[in-house]
Design a protein around this motif. Structure first.
Motif, PDB file in Angstrom:
ATOM      1  N   UNK A 260       2.951   6.122  -2.496  1.00 29.28           N
ATOM      2  CA  UNK A 260       4.111   6.969  -2.802  1.00 29.28           C
ATOM      3  C   UNK A 260       4.328   7.098  -4.312  1.00 29.28           C
ATOM      4  N   UNK A 261       3.955   6.064  -5.053  1.00 29.15           N
ATOM      5  CA  UNK A 261       4.146   6.063  -6.501  1.00 29.15           C
ATOM      6  C   UNK A 261       3.176   6.997  -7.208  1.00 29.15           C
ATOM      7  N   UNK A 262       1.934   7.080  -6.724  1.00 30.61           N
ATOM      8  CA  UNK A 262       0.896   7.787  -7.472  1.00 30.61           C
ATOM      9  C   UNK A 262       0.391   9.071  -6.816  1.00 30.61           C
ATOM     10  N   UNK A 263       0.761   9.339  -5.564  1.00 29.59           N
ATOM     11  CA  UNK A 263       0.259  10.536  -4.887  1.00 29.59           C
ATOM     12  C   UNK A 263       1.417  11.431  -4.462  1.00 29.59           C
TER      13      UNK A 263
ATOM     14  N   UNK B  55      -8.224  14.229  -2.248  1.00 29.36           N
ATOM     15  CA  UNK B  55      -8.905  13.815  -3.474  1.00 29.36           C
ATOM     16  C   UNK B  55      -8.074  12.794  -4.228  1.00 29.36           C
ATOM     17  N   UNK B  56      -6.761  12.967  -4.221  1.00 33.30           N
ATOM     18  CA  UNK B  56      -5.875  12.010  -4.895  1.00 33.30           C
ATOM     19  C   UNK B  56      -5.977  10.631  -4.265  1.00 33.30           C
ATOM     20  N   UNK B  57      -6.068  10.574  -2.944  1.00 30.13           N
ATOM     21  CA  UNK B  57      -6.268   9.296  -2.257  1.00 30.13           C
ATOM     22  C   UNK B  57      -7.575   8.647  -2.712  1.00 30.13           C
ATOM     23  N   UNK B  58      -8.642   9.446  -2.766  1.00 34.08           N
ATOM     24  CA  UNK B  58      -9.939   8.922  -3.180  1.00 34.08           C
ATOM     25  C   UNK B  58      -9.924   8.405  -4.602  1.00 34.08           C
TER      26      UNK B  58
ATOM     27  N   UNK C 177       0.832  -1.208   0.000  1.00 33.40           N
ATOM     28  CA  UNK C 177       0.000   0.000   0.000  1.00 33.40           C
ATOM     29  C   UNK C 177       0.860   1.249   0.000  1.00 33.40           C
ATOM     30  N   UNK C 178       1.887   1.272   0.860  1.00 36.43           N
ATOM     31  CA  UNK C 178       2.782   2.430   0.913  1.00 36.43           C
ATOM     32  C   UNK C 178       3.465   2.655  -0.431  1.00 36.43           C
TER      33      UNK C 178
END
Length: 398
Positions: free
Chosen positions: A7-10, A23-26, A2-3
């Motif tokens: 870290x890769x996309x947010x 919003x990025x997490x969502x 998950x980490x």
């Protein structure tokens, strides 16, 4: 895992207070859910159709609903991140709750439809064809759903999202449902008992239960639920840390979406303190709450007399009387107005929102007890509702 994905996309992933990061997490959780559930859905519906298994097909339709729910969540997160405007001065964050409601209703609808199909197979049974492919597809689904439940739960905890918590719960329920389907396939293979329709019904009922649970969790913040006790304690404790604040009362917290709070409170200060100094203190507290906790706090300043022995003695007497009626009661804004024939004791009594004694009955009870102490005392009481779960500064009896 998950980490790594986070870290890769947010970007700036640890800045949870930022609406853009939230919003990025969502979006990330929704996109992962769409891809995973769409793959699972296609594989199960194809397998169920090929081998005439209504329970596997039902499980696949459930995954298809999950993919659709993730799409709704994705749209919800995007719209809820819109800034405040003229028509919505408190922002659009509550739209996340609306998307959660839509998810719940979709799940309920699919559950009822699957019950119809399952009952139809019970009434008109058809033999289920066994294949090792069915076992592989179901085990693969269980593993993926276990991971999705952990993944969405982790993201939900990071950004305090009720929608993502609902998605995590749904994934966990899917693990149980798919496991039940797997057991039914094995039982049918080795016993010859055709329980596919019955298992499809159980899966459908499980889907309905999941939908009801999601709706219940989403409706609470929409209706206006009790604020989290930890949040209330942190607000109260932080205000009382400031030198010059004697006590607080009448705290009310409003929620306009996840992590978007507006609060009001009355803060007691020494009446002899310079009003400009007290006003400056209140301004500083409100500013600190905005910067440190992202809470829009408005404080009403209550000046109180602290060095009059007679007033303090009368206040202590009233506190003792009120708390003798019920330990959950407390008073504030105590004042004394003396006259030639009688003395008015003016104060507010804080009662829980679900208090079972009528206000006029409580006032009469307090007034009678005060008159027993001195029949020239008249109680002028205002009943206040305690809209939070704690009141840390209730006076203690000596």
């Amino acid at each position: 895992m998950t980490d790594f994905i986070v870290k890769k996309f947010i970007k700036d992933y640890d800045n949870i207070k930022s609406s853009e990061v939230r919003t990025s997490y969502g979006k990330l959780g929704s996109l992962v859910g769409i891809i995973a559930n769409f793959i699972l859905s296609l594989s199960k519906i194809a397998t169920g159709t090929l081998f005439n298994s209504i329970s596997i097909t039902a499980d696949g339709v459930n995954n298809l609903s999950d993919a659709g729910s993730s799409i709704v969540s994705l749209i919800g997160f995007k719209i809820s991140a819109k800034p405040a405007d003229k028509d919505h001065p408190f922002g659009h964050a509550r739209l996340e709750y609306i998307t959660g409601l839509i998810i719940g209703f979709i799940i309920l609808l699919l559950g009822f439809e699957l019950i119809k199909s399952s009952i139809n197979k019970i009434i008109h049974p058809e033999a289920t064809k066994f294949s090792i492919l069915m076992i592989i597809v179901l085990i693969f689904s269980i593993v993926i759903k276990l991971w999705l439940s952990y993944f969405n739960g982790n993201l939900a905890d990071r950004i305090s999202s009720t929608t993502m918590k609902a998605t995590a719960l749904d994934s966990r329920n899917d693990v149980i449902a798919t496991s039940a389907v797997l057991v039914s396939v094995i039982i049918t293979k080795f016993t010859g008992f055709e329980i596919d329709g019955y298992m499809g019904t159980l899966v459908a009922l499980f889907i309905i239960y999941s939908g009801i649970s999601i709706l219940k969790d989403i409706l609470n913040p929409l209706l206006g639920e009790m604020p989290d006790e930890e949040l209330i304690q942190s607000i109260e404790n932080k205000i009382l840390e400031y030198e010059g604040i004697i006590n607080i009362h009448d705290l009310v917290v409003h929620n306009y979406g996840p992590n978007r709070y507006f609060a009001t409170v009355h803060a007691e200060v020494d009446a002899k303190e310079d009003i400009l100094k007290s006003h400056d203190l209140i301004d500083n507290i409100e500013r600190d709450f905005s910067n440190d906790l992202n809470i829009n706090l408005v404080i009403h300043l209550d000046p109180i007399i602290t060095d009059d022995k007679e007033i303090n003695s009368l206040k202590e007497m009233v506190e003792t009387i009120v708390m003798s009626i019920d330990n959950d009661l407390s008073i504030h804004d105590f004042r004394v107005v003396k006259g030639d024939t009688h003395t008015n004791l003016i104060f507010d009594v804080v009662v829980p929102v679900d208090y079972n004694i009528q206000s006029n009955e409580l006032v009469n009870q307090i007034d009678n007890l005060i008159k027993k102490e001195n029949n020239t005392y008249f109680a002028v009481v205002t009943i206040d509702k305690n809209y939070v779960s704690t009141y840390v500064n209730k006076p203690k009896l000596k």
